[in-house]
Design a protein around this motif. Structure first.
Motif: not given
Length: 138
Positions: A78, A95-96, A118, A124, A127, A133
């Motif tokens: 992350a 976020v990636t 996800h 997940s 967010t 994301v």
């Protein structure tokens, strides 16, 4: 929601300490050099990245088991970025999630598992709609 587990931690700010109620986590905190700090401790973005990566990896394992697909060799990294939020002048996160998938999960089947993970990952869910994301299969 009836909580199955509640984590409790106390922090004294970005330049101080964070300690969990059970003592398993006890870390110095410091601003990273990129934000003007000395970097002599961890920071909230690193802690969030570690938690999100672990949670997403767990969610991937769950959906893999449900699909009867082995995901044990997958790993999640992350990347949590912090920067100015143009909408209010404060700060925001992005976020990636970089997911290294084993060879047998390359392609559409792996991508489908990532989408399912996800969907079920609690981080997940927390967010979704709040910060960007991106989930990247590698």
């Amino acid at each position: 929601m009836d909580a199955l587990y509640t984590a409790v931690a106390t922090a004294s700010g970005r330049d101080g300490r964070t300690v969990s109620s059970d003592g398993q986590l006890d870390l110095p905190l410091a601003m990273p050099p990129a934000l003007g700090g000395n970097g002599q401790g961890t920071n909230p973005e690193q802690l969030f990245a570690a938690g999100f990566a672990a949670c997403f990896a767990s969610a991937l394992g769950l959906v893999g088991r449900q699909a009867k697909v082995d995901t044990k060799d997958a790993s999640v990294t992350a990347e949590v970025g912090i920067g100015k939020d143009d909408t209010d002048g404060g700060f925001g996160l992005a976020v990636t999630l970089r997911v290294e998938l084993p060879e047998h999960l390359q392609g559409e089947s792996g991508r489908a598992l990532l989408e399912q993970a996800h969907h079920v990952c609690p981080y997940s869910k927390a967010t979704r709609g709040n910060i960007p994301v991106e989930v990247v299969a590698e």
